[in-house]
Design an enzyme around this catalytic site. Sequence first.
Site, PDB file in Angstrom:
ATOM      1  N   SER A   1       6.201   0.361  12.303  1.00 50.58           N
ATOM      2  CA  SER A   1       5.195   0.775  11.340  1.00 50.58           C
ATOM      3  C   SER A   1       5.732   1.921  10.523  1.00 50.58           C
ATOM      4  O   SER A   1       6.853   2.393  10.748  1.00 50.58           O
ATOM      5  CB  SER A   1       3.919   1.211  12.053  1.00 50.58           C
ATOM      6  N   LYS A   2       4.896   2.365   9.587  1.00 54.58           N
ATOM      7  CA  LYS A   2       5.331   3.461   8.715  1.00 54.58           C
ATOM      8  C   LYS A   2       5.598   4.728   9.499  1.00 54.58           C
ATOM      9  O   LYS A   2       6.253   5.634   9.024  1.00 54.58           O
ATOM     10  CB  LYS A   2       4.274   3.724   7.660  1.00 54.58           C
ATOM     11  N   ARG A   3       5.074   4.795  10.705  1.00 52.13           N
ATOM     12  CA  ARG A   3       5.301   6.005  11.508  1.00 52.13           C
ATOM     13  C   ARG A   3       6.733   6.080  12.023  1.00 52.13           C
ATOM     14  O   ARG A   3       7.191   7.134  12.404  1.00 52.13           O
ATOM     15  CB  ARG A   3       4.306   6.061  12.670  1.00 52.13           C
TER      16      ARG A   3
ATOM     17  N   SER B   1       0.885  -1.175   0.000  1.00 56.01           N
ATOM     18  CA  SER B   1       0.000   0.000   0.000  1.00 56.01           C
ATOM     19  C   SER B   1       0.917   1.216   0.000  1.00 56.01           C
ATOM     20  O   SER B   1       1.603   1.450   0.992  1.00 56.01           O
ATOM     21  CB  SER B   1      -0.858   0.039   1.270  1.00 56.01           C
TER      22      SER B   1
END
Length: 316
Positions: A252-254, A12
């Site tokens: 995570s992407k964070r 994604s």
Amino acid sequence: MAKGTTGRFAPSPSGRMHLGNLFSSLLAWLSAKSQGGRMVLRIEDLDAQRCTRTYAERVEADYRALGLFWDEGGRSGGPDGPYYQSRRNEQYAAALERLRQKGLVYPCFCTRAQLHAASAPHRDDGQTIYPGTCRDLTADEIAARSAARAPALRLRVPDREIGFLDGNLGWYAENLERDCGDFLLRRSDGLWAYQLAVVVDDAAMGITQVVRGSDLLSSTPRQLYLYNLLGLTPPEFYHVPLLLAPDGRRLSKRDGDLSLDALLERSTPQAMIGGLAYLAGLNPGAEPRSPESLLPEFDWEKVPKTDIYVPDGLFF
Ligand code: GLU
């Protein structure tokens, strides 16, 4: 005729790739390629607000930089495209129509606040279990509510256990009614739900093997139910453990410092592959490796079954 193995990358593009994505992508690639199989790249950009074309292009560049090449999909295209979910509206609409004809789809007018009300039952992963509020609305009720609010669409689920043998984690089953509830096929703003899109696409693209993070393990019974209703053959599933930061958080992407950008400033592609392969039990030390060099020793037996702490000093 027996069909060869076809795996996939299904990123994604809502940000740069991070270690967790790369870990499951490496295992997906090794699993398919060690069986002489092919890889498809499908860009899961359903959510146009969050997924940009720029990120999609960066994701392709990231895979290439790491030596994780694919045979079909992405910008290179192929016979089963488009390979961007944002361009597959017709395919999802056709699947929805088939489910509607079975009388299993109904409009849901519940607001986000209603769904997250404290009284709503919750799953172990914190998601709410839809209590069936809109399941049996009459035609008049539906007409009246539709005037005020566009509905989401849900799929009726059976009071039945649906299970499967995961290639990495073993048996997993859920009773869809008890553990999940009627789930979304399309949101009220028209966005297709991941569960529907992923099934339609994996089937249309001939995917025989899905390798992905274990955060999606509990989605699989829902997806198997959809395969069944749509008369499609499901792939094999392999769920891989999640990577945890030293303090126990899921990566995570964070975690900007763990995005591929930041990592490649401090490291090389081969050092990254070597480190990830080490975490996967496929590289005795963490020495730099190419993906190809890992193929001869690849074996799912070696891959951990529980979440993995990334040791201090390996990547950060
Ligand atoms: N697009 C999803 C993600 O990036 C993966 C979905 C899947 O592998 O089924 O997390």
